[in-house]
Enzyme design. Structure first.
Site, short mmCIF file in Angstrom:
data_model
loop_
_atom_site.label_atom_id
_atom_site.label_comp_id
_atom_site.label_asym_id
_atom_site.label_seq_id
_atom_site.Cartn_x
_atom_site.Cartn_y
_atom_site.Cartn_z
N GLY A 41 0.81 -1.22 0.00
CA GLY A 41 0.00 0.00 0.00
C GLY A 41 0.84 1.26 0.00
CG ASP A 42 3.39 1.88 3.24
OD1 ASP A 42 2.33 2.42 3.58
OD2 ASP A 42 4.03 1.11 3.97
#
Length: 303
Positions: A248-249
């Site tokens: 996600g990052d």
């Protein structure tokens, strides 16, 4: 310039044990020590994309020194506030399934907080500030709000990657991007989201409440992108998932990094899907060559 803010970074100590027996001596099969923290992950991936960023937040003790040295060796610019307490260590114990033991985080003094906001004076109009992850208890409940207020005052964009009330309260302040997964989106509004159509309704609601762009990730079911009146679906790319931590990052890094250069939201979303997927298919965060390999595989459908 892009600034990533990690208020509660960590060393992620990853330990593999073949047959864990509680109460007995166990020997590791393998171990790794990596810099941890959502904003730190974003800066590391931005570095692979050749996009300048500065990683900031709080670091202290020998653990903080390890993180700072690692980032600088990779070529990531840092601007952390040095604190007297130690940066935490998070243990990720892998024995079939993964067990996590996360540290609480350091105590950060009022003086150290003041130094942080002095460093934030370097942020200028047109810069992007990415706020990611948990807040140490010693910083109170409104530390993100203070940073956002500073961004709004000087005309900098901000992106926030958190959950619950903090995210909901940030929406009217028009974040450049939010990226909840479908579970976090359901939690945000206190509703079950059983179908893609359900997710679309509440993704659009995030836009109505103030977000400029919204990405909703759905793990192995792809991702949705909301921009203006348009909704796009990114088909999942086939491959072996090796690492869900940091995917996600990486997606955030891909979107914000590309958007900061092109100002083209759809192209930024494609880059975000490529970077998130590349990390999911890697043992650590994605490298530049693998990201470039993923980009042609991104397929978008306008819904």
């Amino acid at each position: 310039m892009i600034y990533t803010v990690t208020l509660n970074p960590s060393i992620d100590y990853i330990v593999q044990v073949e047959d864990l027996k509680l109460g007995e001596l166990n020997r590791m099969k393998h171990d790794d020590k990596l810099p941890g923290g959502k904003g730190i992950n974003v800066s590391r991936v931005l570095n692979q994309l050749n996009v300048n960023s500065q990683a900031t937040g709080f670091l202290g003790g020998f653990t903080g020194g390890f993180i700072k040295d690692w980032l600088e060796e990779e070529g990531v610019k840092t601007g952390f506030v040095k604190i007297s307490d130690d940066t935490r260590i998070n243990i990720k114990l892998k024995h079939g399934e993964e067990t996590e033991i996360n540290g609480l985080g350091p105590t950060i003094s009022k003086q150290e907080q003041t130094v942080f906001f002095e460093k934030m004076q370097a942020v200028k109009t047109g810069d992007i500030v990415i706020l990611s992850g948990s807040v140490p208890p010693s910083l109170g409940n409104n530390f993100y709000e203070q940073i956002i207020a500073h961004c709004l005052e000087i005309g900098a964009d901000f992106m926030i990657d958190t959950t619950g009330s903090e995210l909901l309260e940030a929406l009217p302040k028009k974040p450049l991007l939010i990226k909840p997964n479908h579970h976090e989106l359901a939690e945000l509004f206190g509703v079950p989201l059983k179908t893609r159509e359900d997710i679309i309704v509440y993704g659009k609601k995030c836009l109505d409440l103030g977000a400029q762009h919204v990405i909703v990730s759905m793990a192995g079911d792809g991702a949705l992108f909301f921009e203006g009146e348009n909704v796009y679906f990114a088909e999942p790319i086939k491959g072996v998932v090796k690492n869900s931590v940091g995917a996600g990052d990486s997606m955030i890094a891909g979107f914000v990094g590309a958007y900061s250069v092109t100002k083209e939201p759809l192209e930024a979303f494609k880059t975000g899907v490529a970077t998130g997927t590349a990390t999911a298919f890697s043992t650590d965060l994605a490298k530049k060559a693998f990201i470039n390999e993923m980009k042609p595989k991104v397929k978008l459908i306008k819904l």
